[in-house]
Design a protein around this motif. Structure first.
Motif, PDB file in Angstrom:
ATOM      1  N   VAL A 387      45.589  26.879  75.464  1.00  0.00           N
ATOM      2  CA  VAL A 387      44.511  26.541  76.393  1.00  0.00           C
ATOM      3  C   VAL A 387      44.692  27.362  77.667  1.00  0.00           C
ATOM      4  O   VAL A 387      45.798  27.816  77.977  1.00  0.00           O
ATOM      5  CB  VAL A 387      44.510  25.043  76.742  1.00  0.00           C
ATOM      6  CG1 VAL A 387      44.186  24.201  75.531  1.00  0.00           C
ATOM      7  CG2 VAL A 387      45.851  24.618  77.346  1.00  0.00           C
ATOM      8  N   ILE A 388      43.609  27.547  78.399  1.00  0.00           N
ATOM      9  CA  ILE A 388      43.680  28.262  79.673  1.00  0.00           C
ATOM     10  C   ILE A 388      44.194  27.300  80.735  1.00  0.00           C
ATOM     11  O   ILE A 388      43.545  26.295  81.049  1.00  0.00           O
ATOM     12  CB  ILE A 388      42.313  28.845  80.056  1.00  0.00           C
ATOM     13  CG1 ILE A 388      41.938  29.964  79.068  1.00  0.00           C
ATOM     14  CG2 ILE A 388      42.307  29.378  81.481  1.00  0.00           C
ATOM     15  CD1 ILE A 388      40.582  30.575  79.303  1.00  0.00           C
ATOM     16  N   VAL A 389      45.360  27.604  81.276  1.00  0.00           N
ATOM     17  CA  VAL A 389      46.065  26.659  82.145  1.00  0.00           C
ATOM     18  C   VAL A 389      45.258  26.251  83.378  1.00  0.00           C
ATOM     19  O   VAL A 389      45.169  25.051  83.679  1.00  0.00           O
ATOM     20  CB  VAL A 389      47.443  27.217  82.541  1.00  0.00           C
ATOM     21  CG1 VAL A 389      48.132  26.289  83.543  1.00  0.00           C
ATOM     22  CG2 VAL A 389      48.320  27.398  81.303  1.00  0.00           C
ATOM     23  N   PRO A 390      44.647  27.170  84.142  1.00  0.00           N
ATOM     24  CA  PRO A 390      43.904  26.713  85.322  1.00  0.00           C
ATOM     25  C   PRO A 390      42.712  25.825  84.999  1.00  0.00           C
ATOM     26  O   PRO A 390      42.300  25.013  85.826  1.00  0.00           O
ATOM     27  CB  PRO A 390      43.473  28.017  86.010  1.00  0.00           C
ATOM     28  CG  PRO A 390      43.608  29.087  84.985  1.00  0.00           C
ATOM     29  CD  PRO A 390      44.710  28.650  84.084  1.00  0.00           C
ATOM     30  N   VAL A 391      42.154  25.949  83.801  1.00  0.00           N
ATOM     31  CA  VAL A 391      41.103  25.011  83.389  1.00  0.00           C
ATOM     32  C   VAL A 391      41.680  23.605  83.293  1.00  0.00           C
ATOM     33  O   VAL A 391      41.105  22.633  83.804  1.00  0.00           O
ATOM     34  CB  VAL A 391      40.491  25.424  82.034  1.00  0.00           C
ATOM     35  CG1 VAL A 391      39.561  24.325  81.507  1.00  0.00           C
ATOM     36  CG2 VAL A 391      39.724  26.725  82.163  1.00  0.00           C
TER      37      VAL A 391
END
Length: 427
Positions: A387-391
């Motif tokens: 997953v995209i961490v900042p999301v």
């Protein structure tokens, strides 16, 4: 409702918190530039941000360093969900990931005193510690749908014990059922909603809402707001008690003004140190091994031309510093065709695993470097599945006040249960 607030209200709360602007921006999932606009009154701060700041003030009464909630990390991969929830003060108390190489990367980057369990289907629920939040990026498997009446006629159980049995979602459901956490966040591909003509998502909703009694909401989020990659994933948030949670108030940076590939590509100008085996020499040039071979480049060009002649859009994706990439997939190790980097007077190249770490938000300026202890092939698969961490950080920050509300409701329910005479129920 996501009503705006006055500049004085925002500034008063920011002053009481006493955080540096960059730290407050990180906690709120916003940029420093956005906070400056709120401070000057150029644009009003949204009510959801102020509510979160109030919760942060309440939580500041905790002893320094004490986590504000506990969580478990199921189908953990390389820790993208964990990283997002640790960023808002959570403490991981249990991890499960079946893939050995993913566990290797996870352990290289996270403290894991509790160890990592392998196959979650073989873990009894009593072996999982109590927790406030359950996180799961569960794989989407086919759901076998059968009518309840038919199951009754055969003397079999129905509800999630029937319809989700044999899927990995069932293991998420049985853990929620046993531990009744205050909240959960589930992540999956965006097509989960339409899988099997909507039947899969119908079973998931019925299980979470009707069988388990949670209030849920979901949203498909494109990570392009945070990284130069079009990547849409569905996030399903659930709360044991009705906290008024809705994804409607979650504000994300504008996709069109998001970062470009220059933010993740190796600059190759000596401004970063060389990192073997990805870059070499005084100018930290990308290693030649990432440049496509003549044979592979010829094949990809021919394949693309073949489909273009048929009117199809299939082919490779070329990017430069000013572009946004396609979705990084777990198959990237095969030929890298979805994201190829242009090179002057050379054939295109694959991304390096370090660039993949940046593209997924695991590596960002001002953060410790994400360790990649595995081969390139394994790294590509791991980042492609992540997953995209900042999301996740933004979702976690948005959920946080609701998590605390649900935790307080859970605590009150437990205390009330202790006071009720035996044989009575508190609901």
């Amino acid at each position: 409702m996501n009503q705006a607030v006055t500049i004085n209200e925002f500034k008063a709360l920011a002053e009481r918190l006493g955080m540096p602007r960059h730290q407050l921006a990180e906690k709120l999932g916003k940029s420093e530039r956005t906070l400056r606009r709120w401070e000057t009154g150029e644009s009003p701060a949204p009510r959801v941000a102020v509510d979160l700041m109030r919760r942060m003030l309440q939580d500041s009464t905790l002893p320094p360093g004490e986590p504000s909630f506990t969580f478990i990390d199921l189908f953990a991969g390389i820790g993208g969900l964990r990283a997002g929830f640790e960023a808002v003060g959570g403490n991981c108390v249990f991890t499960s990931e079946w893939n050995e190489r993913s566990r290797q990367t996870y352990l290289a980057n996270f403290d894991c005193d509790h160890g990592i369990e392998g196959d979650i289907t073989k873990v009894p629920v009593e072996a999982i510690p109590e927790h406030d939040v359950l996180l799961a990026g569960f794989p989407c498997q086919p759901f076998s749908i059968a009518g309840v009446s038919k199951k009754n006629s055969l003397g079999r159980s129905h509800g999630f014990l029937c319809e989700a049995q044999g899927t990995l979602f069932f293991d998420v459901a049985r853990i929620i059922d046993a531990h009744r956490p205050a909240a959960f966040l589930l992540e999956n591909v965006k097509n989960l909603v339409n899988h099997d003509k909507g039947n899969t998502f119908r079973v998931i909703r019925k299980t979470l809402e009707e069988d388990l009694g949670y209030r849920i909401d979901w949203r498909v989020i494109n990570g392009r707001s945070f990284v130069p990659q079009g990547r849409e994933r569905i996030f399903i948030a659930g709360f044991r008690k009705d906290t008024g949670f809705s994804f409607d108030g979650l504000e994300l940076p504008d996709i069109e003004t998001g970062p470009r590939m220059s933010a993740v590509l190796h600059p190759e100008d000596g401004s970063e140190e060389a990192e073997h085996p990805y870059t070499t020499g005084a100018r930290a040039r990308v290693s030649d091994k990432y440049t496509l071979s003549p044979k592979l480049w010829s094949y990809l060009q021919g394949y693309a031309e073949k489909h273009r002649s048929k009117g199809n859009g299939f082919g490779f994706g070329l990017v430069g510093p000013d572009d946004v990439a396609r979705t990084l997939s777990a198959r990237y190790y095969k030929d890298g065709s979805e994201i190829l980097v242009r090179q002057k007077r050379k054939r295109p190249r694959r991304l390096t695993p370090r660039e993949c770490a940046r593209l997924m938000g695991f590596d960002r300026p001002g953060r410790p470097r994400f360790e990649i202890p595995v081969s390139d092939t394994q790294a590509y698969m791991q980042f492609g599945n992540a997953v995209i961490v900042p999301v996740v950080e933004s979702v976690a920050a948005y959920m946080l006040p609701h998590i605390h509300d649900a935790m307080r409701a859970n605590l009150g329910q437990r205390e009330l249960a202790l006071e009720v005479p035996q044989g009575l129920s508190v609901g």
